[in-house]
Design a protein around this motif. Structure first.
Motif, PDB file in Angstrom:
ATOM      1  N   SER A  19       0.830  -1.162  -0.070  1.00 58.48           N
ATOM      2  CA  SER A  19      -0.058   0.036   0.022  1.00 58.48           C
ATOM      3  C   SER A  19       0.976   1.175   0.016  1.00 58.48           C
ATOM      4  CB  SER A  19      -0.964  -0.068   1.090  1.00 58.48           C
ATOM      5  OG  SER A  19      -2.017  -1.135   1.314  1.00 58.48           O
ATOM      6  N   LEU A 396      -6.325  -0.785   2.141  1.00 58.62           N
ATOM      7  CA  LEU A 396      -6.555  -2.168   2.649  1.00 58.62           C
ATOM      8  C   LEU A 396      -7.126  -2.226   4.125  1.00 58.62           C
ATOM      9  CD1 LEU A 396      -6.017  -4.483   0.693  1.00 58.62           C
ATOM     10  CD2 LEU A 396      -4.014  -5.133   2.072  1.00 58.62           C
ATOM     11  N   VAL A 407      -5.317  -9.178  -3.309  1.00 59.07           N
ATOM     12  CA  VAL A 407      -5.455  -7.764  -2.581  1.00 59.07           C
ATOM     13  C   VAL A 407      -4.540  -6.809  -3.285  1.00 59.07           C
ATOM     14  CG1 VAL A 407      -6.518  -8.622  -0.626  1.00 59.07           C
ATOM     15  CG2 VAL A 407      -3.974  -8.522  -0.624  1.00 59.07           C
TER      16      VAL A 407
END
Length: 505
Positions: A19, A396, A407
């Protein structure tokens, strides 16, 4: 957008997992913003830097479990291990010069919206020496905290009179060879660790309150010629990744429609595979013990071609019960049986509801995000923004987990949405934006209704749920539906904060 306008925006990125790396790279690419990154550990990598237990691997194919704009032709296996994923993330950080902009061994402990400045005030401290502190103001914050960050360590195990190791804080200084080891839990980490630990331990005791569905992986090694072809013809690499994506998207057909003829057929197939594997391993007696009583996917399906076979070995004992009491080094299970062990390993997962850890996030009017979400369903708009938290982008977090696909692709989509939001801020010369309450409520209602009829409401208790039994950890559909939902950032869905005072350059 002029370069002059871009210089007015400053950004903080918390965390350097997928991320954080994705956020920092796209902020610079799309908006010309060189973000300041903060990382608690000594290196980038997030989950893949922290989790170094034996057998740590990914259960999503390597070419799919990577950033869309940084495909690697060099993955050695279909499913990569921790070391290879970690090395990939290090290479990405080096390529985009993110090491130079990252404060390592730094824990952000306060993130507060200051209305008078229309900026976020961050406080941080050194993880080795809490007396070393710092602070700063930023126009926007990207929080890549990660859900698999804060280990869940049940208090009842603290009385064990011996080494206690949580899988996410693996201790390599301990000698595990020829030891009696108890492994608590049967999630993904236990499923990966037990086959490796069994090779060195004198005996493994696997405590399982609720057994997991485990499907075999199609693991294989990529030949050099295939890696060379991917390197020479990047278009083929993209096509291969896309085919993997479509394959995994198709898995949702079962998750979304499990209570149909097709779904029941899949369920029977899972049962047969478990029975066949245990029978081949010479332990048909384990079939009723290791066959879950809930539909596959209600809890996350783990992938391993080694786990069930490891449980069938002579030096492994499966105990289908939780722990009732601890007496020194003796574990007393719920059925009253006592077992003495040398080492206690906790494969007990993570505290998803307490994912922020020591970080206090305070929005407008000093509203604490942690306190707010502790008493209600964690409401977001498009899973990225929250009403009351201007220019704050959570990656997330709630409602982003998946049971069928990567993901990392979700992160890509989330960051793109956040960038679209910031483009509105820049183009309209705003101080910040945040979602309207009505927009957020409509999104959450649609999200929750979307779980009706899915396997995640199939009757089991999972980490996807909060204490109230609400499905807070998952997206309710495919990644394609996620992309469709986040493809646009409609300014009419947002409260627009006009600048109260000029932002100094």
């Amino acid at each position: 957008m002029s370069s002059k306008t871009n210089k007015k925006l400053t950004a903080a990125v918390i965390g350097t997992g997928f991320s954080g790396l994705c956020s920092a790279i796209k902020l610079e690419k799309e908006l010309g913003i060189q973000a300041q990154l903060f990382e608690m550990s000594d290196d980038v990598g997030g989950t893949w830097e922290a989790n170094r237990y034996p057998g740590a691997e990914c259960d999503i194919p390597s070419h799919l479990y990577s950033l869309s704009f940084e495909l690697s032709p060099s993955w050695s296996k279909h499913y990569s291990n921790q070391k290879e994923i970690y090395a990939y993330m290090q290479s990405v950080a080096k390529k985009y010069n993110l090491y130079e902009r990252t404060q390592f061994q730094t824990e952000v402990i306060r993130c507060e919206w200051i209305e008078s400045k229309q900026q976020w005030y961050l406080q941080w401290r050194n993880t080795k020496d809490h007396n070393k502190t710092g602070s700063g103001y930023y126009n926007t914050v990207f929080a890549g905290l990660g859900p698999l960050r804060i280990p869940n360590i049940p208090k009842e195990f603290q009385g064990f009179d011996g080494p206690i190791v949580h899988t996410t804080r693996w201790d390599n200084t301990i000698d595990y060879s020829n030891k009696r080891i108890a492994v608590i839990g049967c999630g993904a980490t236990a499923i990966q660790a037990i086959p490796e630990l069994r090779k060195v331990a004198s005996h493994i005791y696997s405590y399982q309150r609720t057994v997991a569905w485990v499907s075999p992986r199609d693991q294989f090694t990529y030949p050099r010629i295939i890696k060379a072809v991917f390197r020479w013809f990047p278009a083929l690499l993209k096509l291969y990744r896309f085919m993997l994506f479509l394959q995994h998207e198709m898995y949702y057909t079962y998750f979304g429609y499990y209570d149909t003829f097709f779904g029941r057929l899949i369920h029977k197939g899972f049962k047969k595979i478990v029975a066949l594997r245990l029978a081949r391993a010479g332990r048909p007696d384990l079939i009723p013990i290791l066959t879950p009583n809930y539909p596959p996917g209600c809890k996350r399906i783990a992938k391993s071609e080694l786990y069930l076979e490891a449980l069938a070995k002579p030096n492994v004992t499966v105990i289908p019960a939780g722990i009732e009491e601890i007496k020194g080094r003796v574990l007393v299970d719920k059925t009253g049986n006592e077992t003495e062990v040398d080492i206690l390993i906790l494969a007990t997962g993570f505290n998803l509801q307490g994912f922020a850890g020591n970080l206090k996030i305070l929005g407008r009017n000093q509203v604490s995000l942690e306190e707010k979400w502790r008493h209600e369903f964690p409401k977001t708009f498009k899973t990225v923004t929250m009403n009351g938290f201007p220019n704050f982008f959570l990656l997330l977090g709630p409602s982003t987990g998946l049971g069928h696909n990567s993901v990392v692709t979700m992160i890509d989509i989330q960051v793109d949405f956040a960038i679209k939001c910031l483009k509105h801020v820049v183009q309209r010369d705003l101080a910040a934006i945040e979602p309207k309450i009505a927009s957020q409520e409509e999104f959450v209602k649609k999200l929750q209704n979307g779980f009706n009829g899915t396997v995640w409401k199939g009757g089991c208790r999972s980490w996807y749920m909060n204490d109230a039994g609400e499905l807070f950890g998952l997206w309710n559909g495919t990644i394609t539906s996620f992309w469709w939902s986040l493809r646009k950032a409609n300014i009419n869905d947002f409260v627009q904060h006009k600048k109260a005072i000029p932002i100094k350059m």
